[in-house]
Write an enzyme that holds these catalytic residues in place. Structure first.
Site, short mmCIF file in Angstrom:
data_model
loop_
_atom_site.label_atom_id
_atom_site.label_comp_id
_atom_site.label_asym_id
_atom_site.label_seq_id
_atom_site.Cartn_x
_atom_site.Cartn_y
_atom_site.Cartn_z
N GLY A 87 0.70 -1.20 0.03
CA GLY A 87 -0.11 0.19 0.07
C GLY A 87 0.92 1.33 0.00
O GLY A 87 2.20 1.11 -0.21
N ILE A 88 0.32 2.27 0.29
CA ILE A 88 1.11 3.66 -0.03
C ILE A 88 1.38 3.95 1.55
O ILE A 88 0.66 3.91 2.54
CB ILE A 88 0.02 4.61 -0.42
CG1 ILE A 88 0.60 6.13 -0.19
CG2 ILE A 88 -1.42 4.46 -0.14
CD1 ILE A 88 -0.18 7.13 -0.94
N GLY A 89 2.32 4.78 1.84
CA GLY A 89 2.90 5.32 3.09
C GLY A 89 3.94 5.04 3.75
O GLY A 89 4.74 4.10 3.30
N ALA A 90 4.07 5.35 5.12
CA ALA A 90 5.28 5.08 5.82
C ALA A 90 5.47 3.54 6.33
O ALA A 90 6.49 3.13 6.32
CB ALA A 90 5.19 5.99 7.18
N ILE A 91 4.24 3.01 6.40
CA ILE A 91 4.50 1.43 6.82
C ILE A 91 4.91 0.65 5.77
O ILE A 91 6.14 -0.06 6.16
CB ILE A 91 3.22 0.90 7.39
CG1 ILE A 91 2.85 1.77 8.87
CG2 ILE A 91 3.02 -0.48 7.58
CD1 ILE A 91 1.39 1.47 9.34
N GLY B 208 -7.23 -0.35 -3.68
CA GLY B 208 -7.11 -1.62 -3.99
C GLY B 208 -7.11 -2.65 -2.82
O GLY B 208 -6.79 -3.80 -2.97
N GLU C 267 -0.73 -2.88 -6.85
CA GLU C 267 -1.30 -1.51 -7.37
C GLU C 267 -0.38 -0.51 -7.60
O GLU C 267 -0.49 0.01 -8.54
CB GLU C 267 -2.54 -1.31 -6.43
CG GLU C 267 -3.19 0.26 -6.47
CD GLU C 267 -4.20 0.27 -5.29
OE1 GLU C 267 -4.60 -0.76 -4.98
OE2 GLU C 267 -4.32 1.16 -5.05
N1 COA Z 1 -9.49 7.35 15.20
C1 COA Z 1 -9.65 8.72 15.09
N2 COA Z 1 -8.73 9.27 14.04
C2 COA Z 1 -8.02 8.58 13.23
C3 COA Z 1 -7.89 7.17 13.56
C4 COA Z 1 -8.83 6.57 14.31
N3 COA Z 1 -8.72 5.09 14.69
N4 COA Z 1 -6.92 6.50 12.58
C5 COA Z 1 -6.52 7.45 12.05
N5 COA Z 1 -7.06 8.63 12.42
C6 COA Z 1 -6.92 9.94 11.60
C7 COA Z 1 -5.37 10.20 12.01
O1 COA Z 1 -5.30 10.96 13.40
C8 COA Z 1 -5.13 11.26 10.56
O2 COA Z 1 -6.07 12.70 11.22
P1 COA Z 1 -5.13 14.00 10.71
O3 COA Z 1 -5.16 13.84 9.25
O4 COA Z 1 -5.99 14.92 11.06
O5 COA Z 1 -3.77 13.80 11.14
C9 COA Z 1 -6.10 10.75 9.78
O6 COA Z 1 -7.18 9.98 10.33
C10 COA Z 1 -5.54 9.68 8.63
O7 COA Z 1 -4.64 8.86 9.18
P2 COA Z 1 -2.96 8.60 8.92
O8 COA Z 1 -2.73 7.38 10.11
O9 COA Z 1 -2.20 9.83 8.98
O10 COA Z 1 -3.16 8.00 7.53
P3 COA Z 1 -2.24 7.33 6.59
O11 COA Z 1 -1.92 8.32 5.82
O12 COA Z 1 -1.13 6.48 7.35
O13 COA Z 1 -3.27 6.35 5.86
C11 COA Z 1 -5.28 5.01 5.77
C12 COA Z 1 -3.87 5.37 6.63
C13 COA Z 1 -5.68 3.97 6.35
C14 COA Z 1 -6.26 6.11 5.57
C15 COA Z 1 -4.94 4.62 4.45
O14 COA Z 1 -3.77 3.57 4.25
C16 COA Z 1 -5.75 4.20 3.31
O15 COA Z 1 -6.68 5.23 2.92
N6 COA Z 1 -6.16 2.93 3.23
C17 COA Z 1 -7.20 2.37 2.42
C18 COA Z 1 -6.98 2.43 1.02
C19 COA Z 1 -5.83 1.08 0.78
O16 COA Z 1 -5.46 0.46 1.54
N7 COA Z 1 -5.25 0.83 -0.48
C20 COA Z 1 -4.40 0.04 -0.74
C21 COA Z 1 -3.41 0.29 -1.83
S1 COA Z 1 -2.69 1.91 -2.08
#
Ligand code: COA
Length: 433
Positions: A215-219, A336, A238
């Site tokens: 997926g996308i991001g730091a993890i 995805g 993807e």
């Molecule tokens: N309760 C309240 N707020 C929460 C939360 C929770 N359990 N989990 C996350 N948040 C908030 C964060 O604090 C952050 O808020 P901010 O923007 O005000 O700082 C926001 O939600 C985004 O969370 P963050 O952890 O920074 O997101 P990320 O960039 O690491 O992305 C997902 C995490 C889950 C949003 C992202 O992975 C995603 O969209 N996944 C679904 C799509 C996917 O998996 N695609 C697959 C291939 S690309």
């Protein structure tokens, strides 16, 4: 057929002139993420006064999305297939809409339901046969271009010429705007202690020869740091970013054990820096394909040992995964995630990994919860999820009872929240933890 070079010259125009061919009420599909043709979206916004009710459809928003601003609401309405920083507010404030859809199904949606009147494309320069490449964004863009009424393309020498099934002939384009501009870049994310710990836990589930979806991001980027000792990894994902280039150069990613597209990394879009864009340029080791192929679970599962690695917002004690919203507030889209979870579940030896920090909002909220927030939608069901990973360890859920799942998940919750979760466990299951 006329020589493509003649056609090319005939279609050449400016961005300002090209967008005049968008009509009020049109549905305009825009190439997304790092592939957004900013030159064209800017020109479209600058011409706002000429339009009423133009529907702007795209997935990942990395650009300015000025068509979402309140002052443009008479002229445009955004239909989001995946929210981003610049589009969230518009949806929240009712100036735009969100359409839930699997990434793999977007092309069929365009072919059957959301007919694109116009597609704004961002392409490489043509090769000697007159074929331009879709570059960093093949995904829904190529299928949309194949069924649209009108194609407006920015041809940009900085767009890499990606290989695979990623080409369109100049004769298919209606208006061409030739301009060299920098692509949007996604800087490598900051990888902190929590992400490193999660990455290390995930890497312990990856074996030599596995085929990865990241997926996308730091993890996902943190995982790559811990894969340096693995052998013959493959990529069917993807998207991917700069981290993959490093592992290719280190000889870790060879794609040698894949059952399909052996020797090639397969993706449908790319997000990274110039380093990534230079790596994929003219590189037959990388195959970019439309998303209804790459993300089709029936395609994904043809590779054995497919490991899907995705991130989420919340997991309840049954293993239901919320990935796209915080309560009723939509923050992203499914992308995805489910396509790959399904494909990995069907792949021989496949594994699905859902990874997240154990807390959100600076440690004040546990992401492992007794019940998902009111209004939130489940993204990946408890039937599909297997490994859930935090910085505190790995919970393995498939084949486990609800009680066992709850135990596994509480063990990887943040210590500050374990006591509360244990109380819920003991009440819910009438058992000592
Ligand atoms: N309760 C309240 N707020 C929460 C939360 C929770 N359990 N989990 C996350 N948040 C908030 C964060 O604090 C952050 O808020 P901010 O923007 O005000 O700082 C926001 O939600 C985004 O969370 P963050 O952890 O920074 O997101 P990320 O960039 O690491 O992305 C997902 C995490 C889950 C949003 C992202 O992975 C995603 O969209 N996944 C679904 C799509 C996917 O998996 N695609 C697959 C291939 S690309």
């Amino acid at each position: 057929m006329e020589d493509w070079r003649t056609l090319y010259q005939q279609k050449l125009t400016t961005a300002e002139e090209a967008v005049k061919h968008i009509k009020s009420g049109d549905r305009v599909v825009v190439t997304h993420a790092t592939g957004e043709p900013i030159l064209l979206t800017d020109a479209m916004v600058a011409n706002a006064e000429q339009y009423e009710n133009v529907e702007v459809v795209h997935m990942v928003a990395m650009g300015k999305a000025e068509y979402c601003l309140p002052e443009n609401s008479k002229h445009f309405r955004h239909n989001s297939l995946f929210l981003g920083g610049s589009t969230r507010k518009a949806i929240e404030e009712g100036r735009g809409d969100f359409t839930p859809v699997f990434f793999s199904e977007i092309p069929e949606l365009f072919r059957t339901t959301l007919h694109p009147n116009v597609v704004l494309l961002h392409l490489s320069t043509p090769d000697e046969h007159g074929y331009c490449s879709f570059g960093v964004s093949c995904d829904y863009t190529k299928p949309a271009a194949e069924c649209a009424d009108l194609l407006i393309a920015q041809i940009n020498p900085k767009m890499p010429r990606t290989m695979g099934d990623s080409f369109i002939h100049v004769s298919k384009l209606d208006y061409i705007v030739e301009q060299e501009t920098d692509l949007i870049e996604l800087a490598p994310p900051h990888i902190g202690e929590v992400e490193r710990a999660i990455g290390e836990n995930i890497a312990s589930l990856v074996k030599d020869g596995d085929c990865l979806q990241l997926g996308i991001g730091a993890i996902p980027d943190a995982v790559l740091l811990f894969l340096k000792d693995k052998k013959d990894l493959g990529i069917h994902s993807e998207m991917f970013s700069d981290g993959v280039v490093e592992l290719v150069e280190a000889g870790v990613i060879t794609n040698a054990k894949k059952n399909i597209h052996k020797g090639k990394s397969v993706a449908t879009f790319l997000m990274g820096t110039r380093r990534l864009y230079d790596y994929v340029d003219n590189n037959p080791e990388v195959a970019m394909m439309p998303v209804d192929y790459v993300n089709d679970p029936r395609v994904i599962c043809q590779n054995d040992n497919l490991v899907s690695i995705n991130s989420c917002v919340q997991v309840d004690l049954m293993g239901q995964v919320v990935s796209t919203c915080v309560g009723l507030r939509q923050i992203s889209g499914v992308g995805g995630q489910v396509d790959f979870v399904r494909g990995a579940n069907m792949s021989r030896g496949g594994r699905t990994i859902m990874a997240m920090p154990s807390t959100a909002a600076k440690g004040t909220i546990s992401k492992i919860v007794p019940l998902i927030d009111e209004g939130a939608a489940v993204t990946t069901s408890r039937y599909d999820v297997n490994y859930v990973v935090t910085e505190y360890g790995i919970a393995q859920l498939k084949g486990k009872t609800l009680r066992e799942r709850a135990r596994e998940l509480i063990k990887i919750a943040h210590p500050d929240f374990r006591e509360g979760l244990i109380k819920v466990y003991e009440e819910r299951f009438h058992a000592k933890f």
